[in-house]
Design an enzyme around this catalytic site. Structure first.
Site, PDB file in Angstrom:
ATOM      1  N   THR A 149       0.826  -1.249   0.069  1.00 39.41           N
ATOM      2  CA  THR A 149       0.150   0.023  -0.220  1.00 39.41           C
ATOM      3  C   THR A 149       0.982   1.224   0.160  1.00 39.41           C
ATOM      4  OG1 THR A 149      -1.613  -1.237   1.252  1.00 39.41           O
ATOM      5  CG2 THR A 149      -1.728   1.119   1.274  1.00 39.41           C
ATOM      6  N   ARG A 184      -9.610  10.987  10.406  1.00 39.56           N
ATOM      7  CA  ARG A 184     -11.367  10.319  10.248  1.00 39.56           C
ATOM      8  C   ARG A 184     -11.896  11.135  11.502  1.00 39.56           C
ATOM      9  NH1 ARG A 184      -8.335   4.694   9.008  1.00 39.56           N
ATOM     10  NH2 ARG A 184      -7.471   5.387   7.334  1.00 39.56           N
ATOM     11  N   LYS A 244      -0.604  -0.732  -4.227  1.00 41.50           N
ATOM     12  CA  LYS A 244      -2.064  -0.302  -4.024  1.00 41.50           C
ATOM     13  C   LYS A 244      -1.919   1.028  -3.520  1.00 41.50           C
ATOM     14  CE  LYS A 244      -5.844  -1.459  -0.981  1.00 41.50           C
ATOM     15  NZ  LYS A 244      -5.910  -0.455  -0.004  1.00 41.50           N
ATOM     16  N   HIS A 286      -8.266   4.019  -1.067  1.00 41.43           N
ATOM     17  CA  HIS A 286      -8.173   3.479   0.271  1.00 41.43           C
ATOM     18  C   HIS A 286      -9.557   3.673   1.087  1.00 41.43           C
ATOM     19  CE1 HIS A 286      -4.961   2.380   3.443  1.00 41.43           C
ATOM     20  NE2 HIS A 286      -6.058   2.494   4.224  1.00 41.43           N
TER      21      HIS A 286
HETATM   22  C1  LIG Z   1     -11.676  -0.839   8.374  1.00 38.26           C
HETATM   23  C2  LIG Z   1     -10.706  -0.657   7.179  1.00 38.26           C
HETATM   24  C3  LIG Z   1      -9.498  -0.916   7.322  1.00 38.26           C
HETATM   25  C4  LIG Z   1      -8.603  -0.931   6.361  1.00 38.26           C
HETATM   26  N1  LIG Z   1      -7.441  -1.329   6.397  1.00 38.26           N
HETATM   27  C5  LIG Z   1      -6.400  -1.048   5.356  1.00 38.26           C
HETATM   28  C6  LIG Z   1      -5.153  -1.491   5.461  1.00 38.26           C
HETATM   29  O1  LIG Z   1      -4.551  -1.737   6.733  1.00 38.26           O
HETATM   30  N2  LIG Z   1      -4.238  -1.563   4.470  1.00 38.26           N
HETATM   31  C7  LIG Z   1      -4.794  -0.925   3.210  1.00 38.26           C
HETATM   32  O2  LIG Z   1      -4.105  -1.115   2.124  1.00 38.26           O
HETATM   33  N3  LIG Z   1      -6.088  -0.780   2.935  1.00 38.26           N
HETATM   34  C8  LIG Z   1      -6.768  -0.550   4.156  1.00 38.26           C
HETATM   35  N4  LIG Z   1      -8.248  -0.466   3.914  1.00 38.26           N
HETATM   36  C9  LIG Z   1      -8.520  -0.049   2.637  1.00 38.26           C
HETATM   37  C10 LIG Z   1      -8.954  -1.328   1.618  1.00 38.26           C
HETATM   38  O3  LIG Z   1      -8.035  -2.045   1.561  1.00 38.26           O
HETATM   39  C11 LIG Z   1      -9.615  -0.753   0.426  1.00 38.26           C
HETATM   40  O4  LIG Z   1      -8.842  -0.156  -0.393  1.00 38.26           O
HETATM   41  C12 LIG Z   1     -11.094  -0.133   0.537  1.00 38.26           C
HETATM   42  O5  LIG Z   1     -11.896  -0.590   1.682  1.00 38.26           O
HETATM   43  C13 LIG Z   1     -11.940  -0.191  -0.558  1.00 38.26           C
HETATM   44  O6  LIG Z   1     -13.247   0.532  -0.660  1.00 38.26           O
HETATM   45  P1  LIG Z   1     -14.464  -0.193  -0.103  1.00 38.26           P
HETATM   46  O7  LIG Z   1     -14.391  -0.484   1.447  1.00 38.26           O
HETATM   47  O8  LIG Z   1     -15.514   0.915  -0.672  1.00 38.26           O
HETATM   48  O9  LIG Z   1     -14.570  -1.639  -1.051  1.00 38.26           O
HETATM   49  C14 LIG Z   1      -8.971  -0.484   4.967  1.00 38.26           C
HETATM   50  C15 LIG Z   1     -10.490  -0.121   4.580  1.00 38.26           C
HETATM   51  C16 LIG Z   1     -11.352  -0.328   5.977  1.00 38.26           C
HETATM   52  C17 LIG Z   1     -12.826  -0.121   5.473  1.00 38.26           C
HETATM   53  C1  LIG Z   2      -1.160  -1.195  11.836  1.00 35.97           C
HETATM   54  C2  LIG Z   2      -2.571  -0.345  12.186  1.00 35.97           C
HETATM   55  C3  LIG Z   2      -3.077  -0.067  10.854  1.00 35.97           C
HETATM   56  C4  LIG Z   2      -4.409   1.093  11.214  1.00 35.97           C
HETATM   57  C5  LIG Z   2      -4.756   1.660   9.869  1.00 35.97           C
HETATM   58  C6  LIG Z   2      -5.191   0.780   8.923  1.00 35.97           C
HETATM   59  C7  LIG Z   2      -5.853   1.303   7.519  1.00 35.97           C
HETATM   60  O1  LIG Z   2      -5.294   1.524   6.589  1.00 35.97           O
HETATM   61  C8  LIG Z   2      -6.972   2.044   7.781  1.00 35.97           C
HETATM   62  O2  LIG Z   2      -7.578   2.324   6.778  1.00 35.97           O
HETATM   63  O3  LIG Z   2      -7.847   2.117   8.801  1.00 35.97           O
END
Ligand SMILES: Cc1cc2nc3c(=O)[nH]c(=O)nc-3n(C[C@H](O)[C@H](O)[C@H](O)COP(=O)(O)O)c2cc1C
Ligand SMILES: CCCCCCC(=O)C(=O)O
EC number: 1.1.3.15
Length: 320
Positions: free
Chosen positions: A110, A119, A187, A211
């Site tokens: 990522t 947020r 990503k 994201h």
């Molecule tokens: C609760 C949550 C945690 C996420 N944590 C990460 C993460 O740790 N690493 C990352 O690359 N993307 C993270 N994402 C982003 C997702 O990989 C993804 O890009 C995104 O949720 C796609 O959009 P959608 O939820 O509308 O399908 C997170 C998304 C959510 C909702």
């Molecule tokens: C290692 C802790 C990750 C916290 C954040 C994860 C993330 O990408 C997100 O969207 O939430």
């Protein structure tokens, strides 16, 4: 879950059963959440131009992605802290060597997160990881919990110490490529400029993503940014996308606009919250069926038949 027939049914139920701060963490986005909302609303601006009389009696949803056959081009994006949704949580979230040893076929890095986005809901809720949960991949490290104190300008997520490295550059991509034989996917790319840098660095794929609207409000919807990246390097690397996919028609649109495969974030979390592993399987099965219907009824017996000309921006119709 028996009567759940679409992603929205799971989402609505997850909203009822999840604790408020967990729900807000999963649901929420950065700032005024305009990017988050546009991930969904932008899909509605694209229309499918269906074709007819093309024998869709036999249908093939499979694709070749990074040299591997996938039965349907829909995957799950990485989401942290899944065990707040269900005790099963994520059962495979490993680091590089563990990923190689476990037989994973690609690494996804990522690149949109030098820091965690601001947020508003998490800041207001004083979000932290429940005390019985740990960041499993960081065992032994001092930062196995997310419990640092939030302030009025950030939650515990904005105070993760050295878990995040904001000094990363394209040189680190070279280094990462030198220590693994797995194909690397970046990503979080949204521009032609970064897509070109990525392709020149020798990555195998780009996952167009904002994201889930969680990093900086004002970034484009992923589906809007997709064409820019596809036009820049779609002939050199494989392009994937995530953000706002909640229906099989979204999958069809993204594929027509040049994505090889799409990924879902929150829908998988809603499935997990409602029914654990079975709930996630049902979400994938619903999307698969919807995608199959969108393909067949629009005149595509196989994924290969989904052509660029089959999806247009809605402005196409006002020009006629
Ligand atoms: C609760 C949550 C945690 C996420 N944590 C990460 C993460 O740790 N690493 C990352 O690359 N993307 C993270 N994402 C982003 C997702 O990989 C993804 O890009 C995104 O949720 C796609 O959009 P959608 O939820 O509308 O399908 C997170 C998304 C959510 C909702
Ligand atoms: C290692 C802790 C990750 C916290 C954040 C994860 C993330 O990408 C997100 O969207 O939430």
């Amino acid at each position: 879950m028996k009567h759940f027939v679409c992603v929205k049914d799971f989402e609505d139920y997850a909203y009822q059963i999840l604790p408020r701060d967990t729900l807000d963490y999963y649901r929420g986005g950065a700032g005024r959440e305009e990017t988050l909302k546009s991930n969904r609303t932008s899909f509605s601006k694209y229309k499918i131009r269906p074709r007819c009389l093309r024998d869709v009696s036999r249908r093939d949803l499979s694709s070749i992605v990074l040299g591997q056959t996938v039965s349907v081009p829909i995957g799950i994006s990485p989401s942290s802290m899944q065990r707040m949704a269900h005790p099963e949580g994520e059962c495979a979230n490993k680091l590089i060597k563990r990923a190689e040893n476990a037989g994973f076929k690609a690494l996804v890095l990522t690149v949109d997160s030098p820091m965690v986005g601001l947020r508003v809901a998490d800041i207001k809720n004083g979000f932290k990881l429940p005390s019985h949960l740990r960041l499993a991949n960081f065992q032994g490290d001092h930062s196995t919990t997310v419990s640092g104190k939030g302030t009025n300008t950030g939650s515990a997520l904005n105070n993760l110490g050295d878990l995040y490295d904001p000094s990363l550059t394209w040189d680190d991509i070279k280094w990462l490529k030198s220590i693994t034989h797995l194909p690397l996917v970046l990503k979080g790319i949204l521009t032609a400029e970064d897509a070109l840098l990525a392709a020149n660095s020798g990555v195998a794929g780009i996952l167009v993503s904002n994201h889930g609207g969680r990093q900086v409000d004002g970034w484009p919807a992923s589906i809007e940014a997709l064409s820019e990246v596809v036009n820049a390097v779609g002939d050199r690397v494989e392009i994937f996308m995530d953000g706002g996919i909640t229906d099989g028609t979204d999958v069809f649109k993204a594929l027509a606009l040049g994505a090889k495969m799409v990924f879902i974030g929150r829908p998988a979390l809603w499935g997990l919250a409602c029914g654990g592993e079975e709930g996630v399987k049902q979400i994938l099965s619903i999307l698969r069926t919807e995608f199959e219907y969108a393909m067949a009824i629009s005149g595509c017996p196989s994924v290969r038949n989904i052509e660029r000309s089959m999806v247009v921006h809605e402005s196409h119709y006002s020009k006629l």
